[in-house]
Write an enzyme that holds these catalytic residues in place. Structure first.
Site, PDB file in Angstrom:
ATOM      1  N   THR A  89     -21.165  17.559  87.413  1.00  0.00           N
ATOM      2  CA  THR A  89     -22.573  17.184  87.367  1.00  0.00           C
ATOM      3  C   THR A  89     -23.062  16.718  88.725  1.00  0.00           C
ATOM      4  OG1 THR A  89     -22.325  16.599  85.075  1.00  0.00           O
ATOM      5  CG2 THR A  89     -24.209  15.670  86.178  1.00  0.00           C
ATOM      6  N   TYR A 147     -28.685  20.842  81.928  1.00  0.00           N
ATOM      7  CA  TYR A 147     -28.440  21.227  83.321  1.00  0.00           C
ATOM      8  C   TYR A 147     -27.205  22.098  83.368  1.00  0.00           C
ATOM      9  CZ  TYR A 147     -24.617  17.903  83.171  1.00  0.00           C
ATOM     10  OH  TYR A 147     -23.462  17.259  82.835  1.00  0.00           O
ATOM     11  N   ASP A 201     -15.695  14.552  83.025  1.00  0.00           N
ATOM     12  CA  ASP A 201     -15.065  14.761  81.710  1.00  0.00           C
ATOM     13  C   ASP A 201     -13.544  14.658  81.781  1.00  0.00           C
ATOM     14  OD1 ASP A 201     -17.537  15.180  80.591  1.00  0.00           O
ATOM     15  OD2 ASP A 201     -17.225  17.309  80.125  1.00  0.00           O
ATOM     16  N   LYS A 226     -12.872   7.902  80.981  1.00  0.00           N
ATOM     17  CA  LYS A 226     -14.293   8.123  80.729  1.00  0.00           C
ATOM     18  C   LYS A 226     -14.596   7.531  79.373  1.00  0.00           C
ATOM     19  CE  LYS A 226     -18.066  11.406  80.673  1.00  0.00           C
ATOM     20  NZ  LYS A 226     -18.610  12.690  81.106  1.00  0.00           N
TER      21      LYS A 226
HETATM   22  N1  GLU Z   1     -19.268  18.331  81.727  1.00  0.00           N
HETATM   23  C1  GLU Z   1     -19.511  17.550  82.905  1.00  0.00           C
HETATM   24  C2  GLU Z   1     -18.257  17.656  83.799  1.00  0.00           C
HETATM   25  O1  GLU Z   1     -17.281  17.014  83.601  1.00  0.00           O
HETATM   26  C3  GLU Z   1     -19.798  16.156  82.495  1.00  0.00           C
HETATM   27  C4  GLU Z   1     -20.479  15.253  83.393  1.00  0.00           C
HETATM   28  C5  GLU Z   1     -19.934  15.152  84.792  1.00  0.00           C
HETATM   29  O2  GLU Z   1     -19.806  16.050  85.567  1.00  0.00           O
HETATM   30  O3  GLU Z   1     -19.646  14.064  85.151  1.00  0.00           O
HETATM   31  O4  GLU Z   1     -18.299  18.440  84.693  1.00  0.00           O
END
Ligand code: GLU
Length: 331
Positions: A15, A28, A95, A167
């Site tokens: 993210t 997103y 994640d 997390k």
């Molecule tokens: N699905 C995302 C990931 O782990 C979650 C949020 C983030 O990036 O922190 O890439």
């Protein structure tokens, strides 16, 4: 003595590199911005260190694979062997950041700081948390006082140890926590302060060797619940698992039918580790389960996902059950 530290940035997506058509929309795409776009967004990084940058992957961290872990370990090993490199920052989704951090903590042999960071809000969002997390991560990676502390995870002004970080929330910027353990330190606008170091052996003091490895052994996590039978455990065995980690109820407990299936899996040579689905606490041997008789390993205080990482590394070597239990007590 160099005027400024050299910090290598390795980007994997997440993210922190996410973009959305709306600054206030929840949806997103992870990993859509390049590492150079991330760095360009924070020109103040140049005040902290000289930077080099590479894109290792461009994924949401739910898509992290053993192959990416092995590539990261190899690249971090190469970079940290160079005299001119002082520290590493790895950008990642949150994640699975805890597993990536723990894996690297066990396999990369260097006292130089290796710092993972991420963000909960995409780069395009209102109050995006990525830029300051990146700034703080570079500050820690450039700091000689961060040497010898194992792999660190920096987010929301906090410095976590790889072994303790989890997390803990799906959306908030304070999602990364070290419950029941405490922080390694804090970092406020680029100024780190440390409270403690990691107690467990890490980095230079681990025996796990992945340089010549192309894949990690298959280890499944099976989640326990009320009314559980043995089918998921039997399916894991049928699917070629070399190890099974149970996310058990309470202190690593399982229903009787599931326990019989696990005992049968252990008897068939699958290494079976009892962990807990609870967020904190310790799974000890021979409490409600006779681990000695059933041939099982207790995960101690490792979460199922971190027990899986350790078991994958343990299965690269030949170990008796007693030795495996020792490894789980030690790392
Ligand atoms: N699905 C995302 C990931 O782990 C979650 C949020 C983030 O990036 O922190 O890439």
């Amino acid at each position: 003595m160099k005027e400024r530290a050299l910090v290598a940035i390795l980007a994997t997506g997440g993210t922190i590199a996410g973009a959305s058509p709306s600054a206030t929309g929840a949806s997103y795409t992870s990993g859509s911005l390049s590492v150079d776009a991330l760095l360009d967004a924070v020109p103040e990084l140049g005040e902290l260190a000289e930077l080099s940058s590479e894109q290792i992957a461009a994924i949401g961290s739910q898509d992290i694979t053993d192959a990416i872990w092995l590539a990261l370990a190899a690249r971090v090993t190469e970079l940290t062997a160079r005299d001119e490199v002082d520290g590493i920052v790895i950008t990642s989704g949150t994640d699975t950041i805890e597993e990536t951090a723990f894996f690297l903590n066990l396999v990369v042999r260097t006292p130089k700081p290796i710092v993972l960071t991420g963000a909960m809000r995409p780069a395009s969002a209102l109050s995006a948390d990525g830029p300051l997390n990146l700034y703080n991560a570079v500050a820690v990676a450039a700091d000689p006082k961060a040497r010898g502390k194992g792999v660190l995870v920096v987010a929301n002004d906090k410095i976590h140890g790889a072994r303790s970080v989890v997390k803990a929330n799906t959306t908030v910027v304070d999602t990364l926590q070290s419950p029941g353990r405490g922080l390694i330190g804090t970092v406020h606008f680029g100024e780190p302060r440390y409270f403690r170091g990691p107690v467990r052996p890490h980095a230079e003091a681990t025996p796990f060797e992945v340089a010549a490895i192309e894949a990690l052994p298959r280890v499944e996590v099976v989640y326990a619940h009320a009314g559980m039978d043995g089918k998921m455990i039997e399916a894991a065995v049928a699917n070629g698992a070399r190890g099974i980690v149970i996310a058990g109820v309470g202190s690593g407990n399982l229903s009787s039918p599931a326990m019989e299936a696990l005992t049968a899996a252990a008897a068939a040579g699958v290494v079976c580790v009892r962990s807990t689905r609870l967020p904190t606490g310790f799974v000890a041997r021979n409490v409600e389960t006779d681990d000695d008789e059933r041939g099982l390993i207790a995960a101690c205080d490792l979460s199922p996902q971190k027990a899986r990482v350790l078991l994958q590394l343990c299965l690269l070597g030949e170990h008796s059950l007693a030795e495996l239990q020792e490894l789980f007590l030690r790392y």
